[in-house]
Write a protein that holds these residues in place. Structure first.
Motif, short mmCIF file in Angstrom:
data_model
loop_
_atom_site.label_atom_id
_atom_site.label_comp_id
_atom_site.label_asym_id
_atom_site.label_seq_id
_atom_site.Cartn_x
_atom_site.Cartn_y
_atom_site.Cartn_z
N UNK A 37 0.81 -1.20 0.00
CA UNK A 37 0.00 0.00 0.00
C UNK A 37 0.85 1.25 0.00
N UNK A 38 0.16 2.38 0.06
CA UNK A 38 0.80 3.69 0.08
C UNK A 38 1.66 3.93 -1.16
N UNK A 39 1.28 3.34 -2.29
CA UNK A 39 2.05 3.45 -3.53
C UNK A 39 1.59 4.66 -4.34
N UNK A 40 2.56 5.45 -4.77
CA UNK A 40 2.25 6.61 -5.62
C UNK A 40 1.67 6.11 -6.93
N UNK A 45 2.39 14.15 -12.02
CA UNK A 45 3.04 14.77 -10.87
C UNK A 45 2.66 13.99 -9.60
N UNK A 46 3.45 14.13 -8.55
CA UNK A 46 3.11 13.45 -7.29
C UNK A 46 1.78 13.94 -6.74
N UNK A 47 1.11 13.05 -6.08
CA UNK A 47 -0.17 13.39 -5.47
C UNK A 47 -0.30 12.69 -4.14
N UNK A 48 -1.43 12.83 -3.52
CA UNK A 48 -1.65 12.19 -2.23
C UNK A 48 -1.86 10.69 -2.43
N UNK A 49 -1.50 9.93 -1.41
CA UNK A 49 -1.67 8.48 -1.44
C UNK A 49 -2.38 8.02 -0.18
N UNK A 50 -2.95 6.84 -0.27
CA UNK A 50 -3.64 6.23 0.87
C UNK A 50 -3.16 4.80 1.01
N UNK A 51 -3.47 4.22 2.14
CA UNK A 51 -3.06 2.84 2.41
C UNK A 51 -3.58 1.90 1.32
N UNK A 52 -4.76 2.16 0.80
CA UNK A 52 -5.37 1.27 -0.20
C UNK A 52 -4.71 1.36 -1.58
#
Length: 76
Positions: A37-40, A45-52
């Motif tokens: 999880x937590x994969x970009x 461009x980079x963004x927010x990530x979540x555990x899912x």
């Protein structure tokens, strides 16, 4: 960093604590199904990530790091 330690480029005393901390974080990111999880996500461009958030390539990254850990432990 562990590749650098294994190749003799980086000082183990200085960088191994950082490697250990990173490995511990990666292990915590693996769920019960073996997904990382937590994969970009793939984006411009980079963004927010979540555990899912997970992608197949993140598993390969963990396996590459595990191979470096094995190499380090075998040559310690």
């Amino acid at each position: 960093m562990l590749y650098g330690i294994n190749a003799g480029i980086l000082d183990a005393d200085k960088y191994l604590p950082v490697v250990k901390k990173g490995w511990e974080a990666l292990v915590k990111a693996v769920d019960t199904e073996g997904k990382v999880g937590w994969t970009q996500m793939v984006a411009a461009k980079p963004g927010s990530v979540e555990k899912k958030n997970n992608r197949g390539y993140s598993t390969g990254c963990v396996l590459m790091i595990a191979a470096e850990i094995l190499d380090y432990l075998e040559n310690e």
